[in-house]
Design a protein around this motif. Structure first.
Motif, PDB file in Angstrom:
ATOM      1  N   HIS A  37     -22.786  19.179  41.223  1.00 25.71           N
ATOM      2  CA  HIS A  37     -23.575  20.685  41.059  1.00 25.71           C
ATOM      3  C   HIS A  37     -24.622  21.138  42.627  1.00 25.71           C
ATOM      4  O   HIS A  37     -23.646  20.661  44.078  1.00 25.71           O
ATOM      5  CB  HIS A  37     -25.331  20.198  40.767  1.00 25.71           C
ATOM      6  CG  HIS A  37     -26.023  18.925  41.813  1.00 25.71           C
ATOM      7  ND1 HIS A  37     -26.317  19.514  42.094  1.00 25.71           N
ATOM      8  CD2 HIS A  37     -26.007  17.883  40.957  1.00 25.71           C
ATOM      9  CE1 HIS A  37     -27.404  18.556  42.591  1.00 25.71           C
ATOM     10  NE2 HIS A  37     -27.098  17.295  41.519  1.00 25.71           N
ATOM     11  N   SER A  42     -30.355  20.426  43.352  1.00 31.20           N
ATOM     12  CA  SER A  42     -30.158  21.237  42.382  1.00 31.20           C
ATOM     13  C   SER A  42     -29.648  19.834  41.426  1.00 31.20           C
ATOM     14  O   SER A  42     -30.348  18.738  41.759  1.00 31.20           O
ATOM     15  CB  SER A  42     -29.287  22.392  41.988  1.00 31.20           C
ATOM     16  OG  SER A  42     -29.748  23.057  41.233  1.00 31.20           O
ATOM     17  N   THR A  43     -30.140  20.002  39.679  1.00 33.64           N
ATOM     18  CA  THR A  43     -29.312  18.900  38.844  1.00 33.64           C
ATOM     19  C   THR A  43     -27.983  19.845  38.514  1.00 33.64           C
ATOM     20  O   THR A  43     -27.299  20.688  38.691  1.00 33.64           O
ATOM     21  CB  THR A  43     -30.749  18.977  38.053  1.00 33.64           C
ATOM     22  OG1 THR A  43     -30.998  19.871  37.700  1.00 33.64           O
ATOM     23  CG2 THR A  43     -31.700  18.750  38.662  1.00 33.64           C
ATOM     24  N   HIS A  44     -27.609  18.581  37.235  1.00 32.76           N
ATOM     25  CA  HIS A  44     -26.276  19.247  36.536  1.00 32.76           C
ATOM     26  C   HIS A  44     -26.578  20.118  35.584  1.00 32.76           C
ATOM     27  O   HIS A  44     -25.692  20.649  34.899  1.00 32.76           O
ATOM     28  CB  HIS A  44     -26.105  17.818  36.213  1.00 32.76           C
ATOM     29  CG  HIS A  44     -27.298  17.590  34.683  1.00 32.76           C
ATOM     30  ND1 HIS A  44     -28.119  16.816  34.694  1.00 32.76           N
ATOM     31  CD2 HIS A  44     -26.292  17.637  33.645  1.00 32.76           C
ATOM     32  CE1 HIS A  44     -28.471  17.005  33.755  1.00 32.76           C
ATOM     33  NE2 HIS A  44     -27.890  17.067  32.744  1.00 32.76           N
ATOM     34  N   ASP A  45     -27.911  20.523  35.415  1.00 31.30           N
ATOM     35  CA  ASP A  45     -27.556  21.428  33.826  1.00 31.30           C
ATOM     36  C   ASP A  45     -27.011  21.885  33.448  1.00 31.30           C
ATOM     37  O   ASP A  45     -26.394  22.984  32.386  1.00 31.30           O
ATOM     38  CB  ASP A  45     -29.097  21.317  34.476  1.00 31.30           C
ATOM     39  CG  ASP A  45     -30.156  19.555  33.594  1.00 31.30           C
ATOM     40  OD1 ASP A  45     -30.585  19.533  34.811  1.00 31.30           O
ATOM     41  OD2 ASP A  45     -30.538  19.277  33.092  1.00 31.30           O
ATOM     42  N   TYR A  46     -27.365  22.915  34.730  1.00 34.15           N
ATOM     43  CA  TYR A  46     -26.864  24.043  34.801  1.00 34.15           C
ATOM     44  C   TYR A  46     -25.572  23.814  34.868  1.00 34.15           C
ATOM     45  O   TYR A  46     -24.785  25.446  34.619  1.00 34.15           O
ATOM     46  CB  TYR A  46     -26.873  25.234  35.633  1.00 34.15           C
ATOM     47  CG  TYR A  46     -26.480  24.663  37.102  1.00 34.15           C
ATOM     48  CD1 TYR A  46     -26.933  23.947  37.693  1.00 34.15           C
ATOM     49  CD2 TYR A  46     -25.145  25.873  37.586  1.00 34.15           C
ATOM     50  CE1 TYR A  46     -26.212  23.724  39.216  1.00 34.15           C
ATOM     51  CE2 TYR A  46     -24.850  25.142  38.890  1.00 34.15           C
ATOM     52  CZ  TYR A  46     -24.849  24.221  39.827  1.00 34.15           C
ATOM     53  OH  TYR A  46     -24.563  24.057  40.947  1.00 34.15           O
ATOM     54  N   ASP A  64     -26.289  13.420  38.860  1.00 35.57           N
ATOM     55  CA  ASP A  64     -27.979  14.150  39.876  1.00 35.57           C
ATOM     56  C   ASP A  64     -26.605  14.073  41.384  1.00 35.57           C
ATOM     57  O   ASP A  64     -27.419  12.489  41.155  1.00 35.57           O
ATOM     58  CB  ASP A  64     -28.741  14.056  38.829  1.00 35.57           C
ATOM     59  CG  ASP A  64     -28.721  14.678  37.618  1.00 35.57           C
ATOM     60  OD1 ASP A  64     -29.641  14.428  36.522  1.00 35.57           O
ATOM     61  OD2 ASP A  64     -28.243  16.153  37.716  1.00 35.57           O
ATOM     62  N   GLY A  69     -33.410  15.116  39.807  1.00 38.41           N
ATOM     63  CA  GLY A  69     -32.760  15.473  38.156  1.00 38.41           C
ATOM     64  C   GLY A  69     -33.114  13.475  37.891  1.00 38.41           C
ATOM     65  O   GLY A  69     -33.774  12.653  38.228  1.00 38.41           O
ATOM     66  N   ASP A 196     -29.484  25.688  30.862  1.00 35.71           N
ATOM     67  CA  ASP A 196     -29.144  25.096  30.994  1.00 35.71           C
ATOM     68  C   ASP A 196     -29.288  25.705  32.233  1.00 35.71           C
ATOM     69  O   ASP A 196     -29.486  24.741  34.063  1.00 35.71           O
ATOM     70  CB  ASP A 196     -28.012  25.193  30.742  1.00 35.71           C
ATOM     71  CG  ASP A 196     -27.404  24.752  29.816  1.00 35.71           C
ATOM     72  OD1 ASP A 196     -26.302  24.581  29.056  1.00 35.71           O
ATOM     73  OD2 ASP A 196     -28.499  23.887  29.332  1.00 35.71           O
ATOM     74  N   SER A 199     -33.090  24.581  33.413  1.00 38.19           N
ATOM     75  CA  SER A 199     -33.496  23.724  33.957  1.00 38.19           C
ATOM     76  C   SER A 199     -33.459  23.142  35.368  1.00 38.19           C
ATOM     77  O   SER A 199     -34.056  22.634  35.757  1.00 38.19           O
ATOM     78  CB  SER A 199     -32.733  22.442  32.503  1.00 38.19           C
ATOM     79  OG  SER A 199     -32.815  22.974  31.030  1.00 38.19           O
ATOM     80  N   SER A 200     -32.444  23.594  35.996  1.00 38.77           N
ATOM     81  CA  SER A 200     -31.854  23.023  37.302  1.00 38.77           C
ATOM     82  C   SER A 200     -32.920  24.240  38.523  1.00 38.77           C
ATOM     83  O   SER A 200     -33.106  23.760  38.933  1.00 38.77           O
ATOM     84  CB  SER A 200     -30.542  22.974  37.266  1.00 38.77           C
ATOM     85  OG  SER A 200     -29.272  22.694  37.127  1.00 38.77           O
ATOM     86  N   GLU A 203     -35.849  21.922  37.735  1.00 38.11           N
ATOM     87  CA  GLU A 203     -36.116  20.644  38.716  1.00 38.11           C
ATOM     88  C   GLU A 203     -35.948  21.018  40.018  1.00 38.11           C
ATOM     89  O   GLU A 203     -36.113  19.873  40.465  1.00 38.11           O
ATOM     90  CB  GLU A 203     -34.460  20.099  38.041  1.00 38.11           C
ATOM     91  CG  GLU A 203     -35.264  19.761  36.581  1.00 38.11           C
ATOM     92  CD  GLU A 203     -34.877  18.408  36.451  1.00 38.11           C
ATOM     93  OE1 GLU A 203     -34.965  17.982  34.857  1.00 38.11           O
ATOM     94  OE2 GLU A 203     -35.824  17.526  38.196  1.00 38.11           O
TER      95      GLU A 203
END
Ligand SMILES: N=C(O)[C@@H]1CCCN1
Length: 298
Positions: A37, A42-46, A64, A69, A196, A199-200, A203
């Motif tokens: 990512h 950031s995080t993995h969500d997107y 993450d 995350g 998604d 969410s990121s 985060e």
């Protein structure tokens, strides 16, 4: 909806932990696609929609990066702790710990793009392919393009951005509203924002330690430690089959992405005409076809 994870967990990374999830079965014949990512911070969500590749037999690993995350958060670390080398080491560690070093593909989005390119420059024998999506190769060039995109925003927006940046009032409602004008044009053109991505996005600001230290308060005001960083001139060392992805309306403009195409031998470049920074969310069916076609070519 993205498919359920087949495994989740953390791997040790020195004294810290890196959170990951797997969709599909590792080592079942097709290389694992590792989703790296952006941000950083950031995080993995997107990037979760990439999990659908597992329906076609490619296992997908999301993780993450340290600092956000499900991975270890370190809000009290000095900004200088957060380095490119730290995240390079974390990625190499994850690949080894998951036992996929002999057969994997990297998908690096935004900051994840140069991070994966740096990994590829070490010529790991098990790296089968590299996807660099919506990514900067040079932060000074990124900032030149941000200035150009900001100047083209509707009347008054750039003035509002400048005024609050001079005052450091990045959390003012007025600044956030002006920031959203940029994001709706050059980061995500789908409204309302997909869950998604939201969410990121949330985060990042729930724990902005890494994002602020290395990037800055947002995508176009990059004042963190990466602001002078560039891998332009080194990209010829990437000898892995490479696919470049970007959006016609992307903050990662064609000029931003061009060094990858100029320097990586044989790199193929797909521009998504209806997308900005997130083609996998803005043009999901075409994105999946382009990515699957590349994976099949490896
Ligand atoms: N979200 C990201 O990774 C981008 C890359 C350059 C500025 N932030």
């Amino acid at each position: 909806m993205s498919p359920e994870a087949s495994a989740k967990g953390t791997v040790p990374f020195g004294e810290y932990r890196t959170w990951y999830r797997v969709t599909g079965e590792l080592g079942a014949g097709r290389p694992a696609v590792v989703a790296v990512h952006g941000g950083p911070g950031s995080t993995h969500d997107y990037l979760l929609p990439l999990a659908r590749l597992a329906e076609d037999g490619w296992p997908v690993v999301h993780y993450d990066q340290l600092g956000n995350g499900g991975s270890t958060h370190l809000p009290h670390k000095e900004p200088g702790f957060w380095t490119v080398e730290l995240f390079e080491a974390e990625l190499a560690n994850l690949i080894q710990r998951l036992g996929i070093a002999d057969d994997y593909v990297l998908f690096g989005q935004s900051w994840g793009g140069p991070l994966c390119a740096r990994h590829a420059m070490t010529a790991p024998p098990g790296l089968r392919g590299l996807v660099v999506a919506n990514a900067p190769a040079s932060y000074p060039l990124w900032l030149e393009e941000m200035a150009r995109l900001r100047a083209a925003l509707p009347p008054g927006v750039e003035d509002t951005l400048r005024r609050h940046e001079a005052a450091g009032t990045y959390d003012s409602e007025e600044y956030l509203a002006a920031m959203r004008v940029f994001y709706d044009r050059h980061v995500c053109r789908v409204t309302p924002w997909p869950r998604d991505f939201l969410s990121s996005f949330m985060e990042i600001y729930n724990d902005p330690t890494v994002y602020y230290a290395m990037n800055g308060p947002n995508e176009f005001h990059v004042i963190g430690s990466l602001k002078d960083w560039s891998i332009v001139g080194d990209l010829h060392r990437v000898r892995t089959p490479t696919l470049l992805i970007s959006g016609r309306h992307d903050e990662a403009t064609p000029a931003v992405v061009q060094p990858y195409h100029d320097e990586i031998p044989g790199a193929r470049w797909e521009i998504f005409e209806e997308s900005s920074h997130l083609p996998h969310l803005e043009e999901p069916e075409r994105f999946r076809a382009v990515l699957t076609d590349f994976l099949k070519s490896l």
